[in-house]
Design a protein around this motif. Structure first.
Motif, PDB file in Angstrom:
ATOM      1  N   PRO A 192     -15.792 -26.025  24.260  1.00 37.49           N
ATOM      2  CA  PRO A 192     -14.781 -27.170  23.720  1.00 37.49           C
ATOM      3  C   PRO A 192     -14.599 -28.103  24.905  1.00 37.49           C
ATOM      4  CG  PRO A 192     -13.443 -25.079  23.723  1.00 37.49           C
ATOM      5  CD  PRO A 192     -14.769 -24.754  24.362  1.00 37.49           C
ATOM      6  N   LEU A 193     -14.333 -29.591  24.680  1.00 39.26           N
ATOM      7  CA  LEU A 193     -14.568 -30.378  25.501  1.00 39.26           C
ATOM      8  C   LEU A 193     -13.700 -30.101  26.895  1.00 39.26           C
ATOM      9  CD1 LEU A 193     -15.300 -33.402  26.089  1.00 39.26           C
ATOM     10  CD2 LEU A 193     -13.315 -34.180  25.129  1.00 39.26           C
ATOM     11  N   ARG A 194     -12.660 -29.744  26.862  1.00 37.08           N
ATOM     12  CA  ARG A 194     -11.890 -29.262  28.027  1.00 37.08           C
ATOM     13  C   ARG A 194     -12.726 -28.508  28.836  1.00 37.08           C
ATOM     14  NH1 ARG A 194      -6.686 -29.398  30.234  1.00 37.08           N
ATOM     15  NH2 ARG A 194      -6.335 -27.778  31.517  1.00 37.08           N
ATOM     16  N   GLN A 195     -13.212 -27.144  28.413  1.00 33.26           N
ATOM     17  CA  GLN A 195     -13.909 -26.385  29.245  1.00 33.26           C
ATOM     18  C   GLN A 195     -15.279 -26.717  29.714  1.00 33.26           C
ATOM     19  OE1 GLN A 195     -14.717 -22.670  26.975  1.00 33.26           O
ATOM     20  NE2 GLN A 195     -16.040 -21.889  28.687  1.00 33.26           N
ATOM     21  N   PHE A 196     -15.790 -27.941  28.821  1.00 34.03           N
ATOM     22  CA  PHE A 196     -17.024 -28.584  29.421  1.00 34.03           C
ATOM     23  C   PHE A 196     -16.700 -29.448  30.701  1.00 34.03           C
ATOM     24  CE2 PHE A 196     -19.665 -32.185  29.279  1.00 34.03           C
ATOM     25  CZ  PHE A 196     -20.925 -31.753  29.442  1.00 34.03           C
ATOM     26  N   LEU A 197     -15.661 -30.237  30.689  1.00 36.17           N
ATOM     27  CA  LEU A 197     -15.220 -31.005  31.619  1.00 36.17           C
ATOM     28  C   LEU A 197     -14.936 -30.158  32.979  1.00 36.17           C
ATOM     29  CD1 LEU A 197     -13.055 -33.539  29.914  1.00 36.17           C
ATOM     30  CD2 LEU A 197     -15.172 -33.921  30.819  1.00 36.17           C
ATOM     31  N   LEU A 198     -13.989 -29.192  32.734  1.00 34.26           N
ATOM     32  CA  LEU A 198     -13.850 -28.121  33.821  1.00 34.26           C
ATOM     33  C   LEU A 198     -15.196 -27.517  34.644  1.00 34.26           C
ATOM     34  CD1 LEU A 198     -10.592 -26.476  32.432  1.00 34.26           C
ATOM     35  CD2 LEU A 198     -10.883 -28.551  34.262  1.00 34.26           C
ATOM     36  N   ARG A 199     -16.081 -27.236  33.560  1.00 33.59           N
ATOM     37  CA  ARG A 199     -17.350 -26.671  34.115  1.00 33.59           C
ATOM     38  C   ARG A 199     -18.184 -27.814  34.960  1.00 33.59           C
ATOM     39  NH1 ARG A 199     -20.787 -22.945  32.124  1.00 33.59           N
ATOM     40  NH2 ARG A 199     -18.790 -21.669  31.382  1.00 33.59           N
ATOM     41  N   MET A 200     -18.144 -28.874  34.460  1.00 35.25           N
ATOM     42  CA  MET A 200     -18.725 -29.851  35.262  1.00 35.25           C
ATOM     43  C   MET A 200     -18.276 -29.841  36.572  1.00 35.25           C
ATOM     44  SD  MET A 200     -19.208 -32.928  32.275  1.00 35.25           S
ATOM     45  CE  MET A 200     -20.074 -34.038  33.758  1.00 35.25           C
ATOM     46  N   HIS A 201     -16.667 -29.884  36.666  1.00 35.72           N
ATOM     47  CA  HIS A 201     -16.139 -29.932  38.028  1.00 35.72           C
ATOM     48  C   HIS A 201     -16.352 -29.107  38.974  1.00 35.72           C
ATOM     49  CE1 HIS A 201     -12.770 -31.893  40.251  1.00 35.72           C
ATOM     50  NE2 HIS A 201     -12.862 -30.592  40.979  1.00 35.72           N
ATOM     51  N   THR A 202     -16.564 -27.767  38.471  1.00 37.31           N
ATOM     52  CA  THR A 202     -16.955 -26.597  39.268  1.00 37.31           C
ATOM     53  C   THR A 202     -18.360 -26.283  39.498  1.00 37.31           C
ATOM     54  OG1 THR A 202     -16.456 -25.156  37.312  1.00 37.31           O
ATOM     55  CG2 THR A 202     -14.710 -25.428  38.519  1.00 37.31           C
ATOM     56  N   SER A 203     -19.327 -27.067  38.803  1.00 37.13           N
ATOM     57  CA  SER A 203     -20.763 -26.600  38.948  1.00 37.13           C
ATOM     58  C   SER A 203     -21.327 -26.871  40.396  1.00 37.13           C
ATOM     59  CB  SER A 203     -21.403 -27.240  38.121  1.00 37.13           C
ATOM     60  OG  SER A 203     -21.197 -27.178  36.573  1.00 37.13           O
ATOM     61  N   HIS A 204     -22.033 -26.039  40.947  1.00 38.94           N
ATOM     62  CA  HIS A 204     -22.378 -26.272  42.558  1.00 38.94           C
ATOM     63  C   HIS A 204     -23.788 -25.256  42.409  1.00 38.94           C
ATOM     64  CE1 HIS A 204     -20.320 -22.076  41.860  1.00 38.94           C
ATOM     65  NE2 HIS A 204     -21.213 -21.884  42.917  1.00 38.94           N
ATOM     66  N   GLY A 205     -24.555 -25.632  43.475  1.00 40.43           N
ATOM     67  CA  GLY A 205     -25.760 -25.306  43.722  1.00 40.43           C
ATOM     68  C   GLY A 205     -26.559 -25.969  43.139  1.00 40.43           C
ATOM     69  N   GLN A 206     -28.017 -25.651  43.225  1.00 40.45           N
ATOM     70  CA  GLN A 206     -29.020 -26.566  42.630  1.00 40.45           C
ATOM     71  C   GLN A 206     -29.958 -25.561  41.888  1.00 40.45           C
ATOM     72  OE1 GLN A 206     -30.859 -28.623  45.940  1.00 40.45           O
ATOM     73  NE2 GLN A 206     -29.681 -30.580  45.472  1.00 40.45           N
ATOM     74  N   PRO A 207     -30.646 -25.813  40.523  1.00 42.52           N
ATOM     75  CA  PRO A 207     -31.524 -25.053  39.834  1.00 42.52           C
ATOM     76  C   PRO A 207     -32.799 -25.237  40.563  1.00 42.52           C
ATOM     77  CG  PRO A 207     -30.880 -26.697  38.528  1.00 42.52           C
ATOM     78  CD  PRO A 207     -30.103 -26.988  39.834  1.00 42.52           C
ATOM     79  N   PRO A 208     -33.900 -24.497  40.216  1.00 46.43           N
ATOM     80  CA  PRO A 208     -35.167 -24.473  40.588  1.00 46.43           C
ATOM     81  C   PRO A 208     -35.935 -25.499  39.774  1.00 46.43           C
ATOM     82  CG  PRO A 208     -34.916 -22.416  39.606  1.00 46.43           C
ATOM     83  CD  PRO A 208     -33.621 -23.156  39.561  1.00 46.43           C
ATOM     84  N   TYR A 209     -35.376 -26.164  38.678  1.00 43.65           N
ATOM     85  CA  TYR A 209     -36.047 -27.210  37.876  1.00 43.65           C
ATOM     86  C   TYR A 209     -35.189 -28.793  37.864  1.00 43.65           C
ATOM     87  CZ  TYR A 209     -38.007 -22.951  36.204  1.00 43.65           C
ATOM     88  OH  TYR A 209     -38.486 -21.688  36.092  1.00 43.65           O
ATOM     89  N   TRP A 210     -35.967 -29.387  37.629  1.00 43.39           N
ATOM     90  CA  TRP A 210     -35.599 -30.924  37.503  1.00 43.39           C
ATOM     91  C   TRP A 210     -35.117 -31.032  36.065  1.00 43.39           C
ATOM     92  CZ3 TRP A 210     -34.220 -34.286  41.245  1.00 43.39           C
ATOM     93  CH2 TRP A 210     -34.957 -34.150  42.253  1.00 43.39           C
ATOM     94  N   ASN A 211     -33.767 -30.783  35.936  1.00 49.64           N
ATOM     95  CA  ASN A 211     -33.224 -30.945  34.518  1.00 49.64           C
ATOM     96  C   ASN A 211     -31.757 -31.991  34.782  1.00 49.64           C
ATOM     97  OD1 ASN A 211     -31.478 -28.816  35.788  1.00 49.64           O
ATOM     98  ND2 ASN A 211     -32.748 -27.156  34.734  1.00 49.64           N
ATOM     99  N   GLY A 212     -31.240 -31.645  33.807  1.00 50.90           N
ATOM    100  CA  GLY A 212     -29.689 -32.285  33.653  1.00 50.90           C
ATOM    101  C   GLY A 212     -28.812 -31.663  34.866  1.00 50.90           C
ATOM    102  N   ARG A 213     -28.917 -30.374  34.936  1.00 52.01           N
ATOM    103  CA  ARG A 213     -28.019 -29.907  35.858  1.00 52.01           C
ATOM    104  C   ARG A 213     -28.349 -30.095  37.363  1.00 52.01           C
ATOM    105  NH1 ARG A 213     -25.614 -28.285  39.129  1.00 52.01           N
ATOM    106  NH2 ARG A 213     -24.727 -26.327  39.922  1.00 52.01           N
ATOM    107  N   MET A 214     -29.884 -30.271  37.677  1.00 54.11           N
ATOM    108  CA  MET A 214     -30.384 -30.898  38.972  1.00 54.11           C
ATOM    109  C   MET A 214     -29.727 -32.315  39.307  1.00 54.11           C
ATOM    110  SD  MET A 214     -31.949 -30.614  41.597  1.00 54.11           S
ATOM    111  CE  MET A 214     -33.097 -29.077  41.777  1.00 54.11           C
ATOM    112  N   PHE A 215     -29.760 -33.260  38.285  1.00 53.85           N
ATOM    113  CA  PHE A 215     -29.441 -34.360  38.388  1.00 53.85           C
ATOM    114  C   PHE A 215     -27.917 -34.790  38.682  1.00 53.85           C
ATOM    115  CE2 PHE A 215     -33.475 -35.645  36.357  1.00 53.85           C
ATOM    116  CZ  PHE A 215     -34.108 -36.489  37.260  1.00 53.85           C
ATOM    117  N   TRP A 216     -27.038 -33.689  38.024  1.00 55.93           N
ATOM    118  CA  TRP A 216     -25.719 -33.647  38.282  1.00 55.93           C
ATOM    119  C   TRP A 216     -25.649 -33.169  39.526  1.00 55.93           C
ATOM    120  CZ3 TRP A 216     -21.318 -35.422  36.871  1.00 55.93           C
ATOM    121  CH2 TRP A 216     -20.185 -34.833  37.271  1.00 55.93           C
TER     122      TRP A 216
END
Length: 332
Positions: free
Chosen positions: A249-273
């Motif tokens: 759900p949108l609320r969970q997505f926003l909270l997940r964005m706030h708590t996301s940390h670290g860097q993945p080994p690929y250049w993707n949306g998660r890396m740019f975030w």
């Protein structure tokens, strides 16, 4: 008879020859003039960085502030349907006899002492028993999950209804949850880790996996698009129908964005975030430093600003030690 008014060119020549005041007779050295120009240029540059970095990061500043507040306030952009419980209803329940924090602490110590008579267990003089949160209990129905929150201090209570997730993953291979790969690459990684430890002068007799590294990819199951998640640590595998939705759900997505940390080994949306998070961290420090610089440039605000800075440092120090004490006594 009136004297003729000197021309602008003559005035400019006079100022250039006599100095900035035009009357002292002092001629500024070229080095002093260059230094003043550099100081002015640096000041302008800092102001521009302060301004334009703030403008560029407006979306993320707003997002960071809102999502941070969402953790503290479940009623902010709620997905949960909240219903207050009348105080008369609570008063008629056993919650009215629920012990206070200090009473419960006394009972815990009494029971520990009874079970362990060889030890002397007692509350310290500076002990202050505190609950860390609400008492919560849940039931499930066709509407979703109902959770009752009961404040153990004030006894205030409310019920939250968590509706079912409309994007709940659909397992395509529900009977298969674990697989064992031949020549398991996780064992290869474990052996490599042990060798790295040994080469670094550390004992590596019992190397244990830490974390949950996963492999994610898309596949097809009986012609149906599927999302596969394989956990390297224990061989757990999830094969769900892929619909292009994130499953949150949108609320969970926003909270997940706030708590996301670290860097993945690929250049993707998660890396740019992750890079945006780093940029925000740098920008916050830059805003603080450039703000102090701009405050100091305005002489009439120095005294008030100094008082505010001292007040800020005192509040920050008080909060620092208060939180240290809270975490030391609760381990949260």
């Amino acid at each position: 008879m009136n004297e003729p008014t000197p021309s602008p060119t003559a005035l400019h020549s006079t100022v250039s020859a006599t100095g900035s005041a035009g009357t002292s007779g002092f001629v500024e050295s070229p080095a002093l003039v260059r230094g003043r120009r550099w100081s002015t240029s640096i000041g302008i540059l800092i102001r521009r960085i302060h301004l334009y970095s703030g403008l560029f990061l407006v979306p993320w500043v707003v997002l960071y502030g809102i999502t941070g507040a969402m953790f503290n306030h479940v009623g902010l952009f709620p997905r949960v349907q909240i219903r207050e419980v009348d105080g008369d209803v609570v008063a008629k329940t056993q919650l009215s006899t629920f012990p206070s924090a200090q009473e419960l602490a006394d009972r815990v110590i009494e029971t520990l002492q009874k079970d362990l008579p060889d030890h002397r267990i007692e509350l310290t003089d500076q002990s202050r028993a505190e609950f860390t949160g609400d008492l919560m209990f849940a039931i499930k129905s066709d509407e979703g999950q109902h959770v009752v929150h009961m404040d153990p201090v004030s006894r205030d209570s409310w019920i939250g209804l968590q509706p079912p997730n409309e994007e709940e993953p659909e397992a395509l291979l529900p009977g298969k949850k674990t697989i064992r790969l031949p020549d398991d690459p996780h064992n290869t990684a474990r052996a490599a880790a042990a060798e790295i430890f040994r080469q670094s002068g550390l004992q590596a007799d019992n190397v244990q996996p830490l974390g949950w590294t996963k492999l994610n990819f898309l596949a097809s199951v009986d012609g149906e698009p599927a999302r596969v998640t394989y956990v390297l640590k224990d061989g757990h595998v999830d094969v769900d129908r892929f619909t292009g939705e994130d499953g949150m759900p949108l609320r969970q997505f926003l909270l997940r964005m706030h708590t996301s940390h670290g860097q993945p080994p690929y250049w993707n949306g998660r890396m740019f975030w992750s890079l945006i998070v780093d940029t925000m961290a740098i920008a916050m420090v830059t805003w603080a430093v450039s703000g102090i610089y701009m405050w100091w440039q305005i002489k009439r605000t120095r005294l008030i600003g100094a008082g505010i800075i001292v007040l800020s440092l005192l509040v920050a120090a008080g909060l620092w030690f208060s939180l240290q004490n809270f975490y030391a006594t609760t381990r949260l």
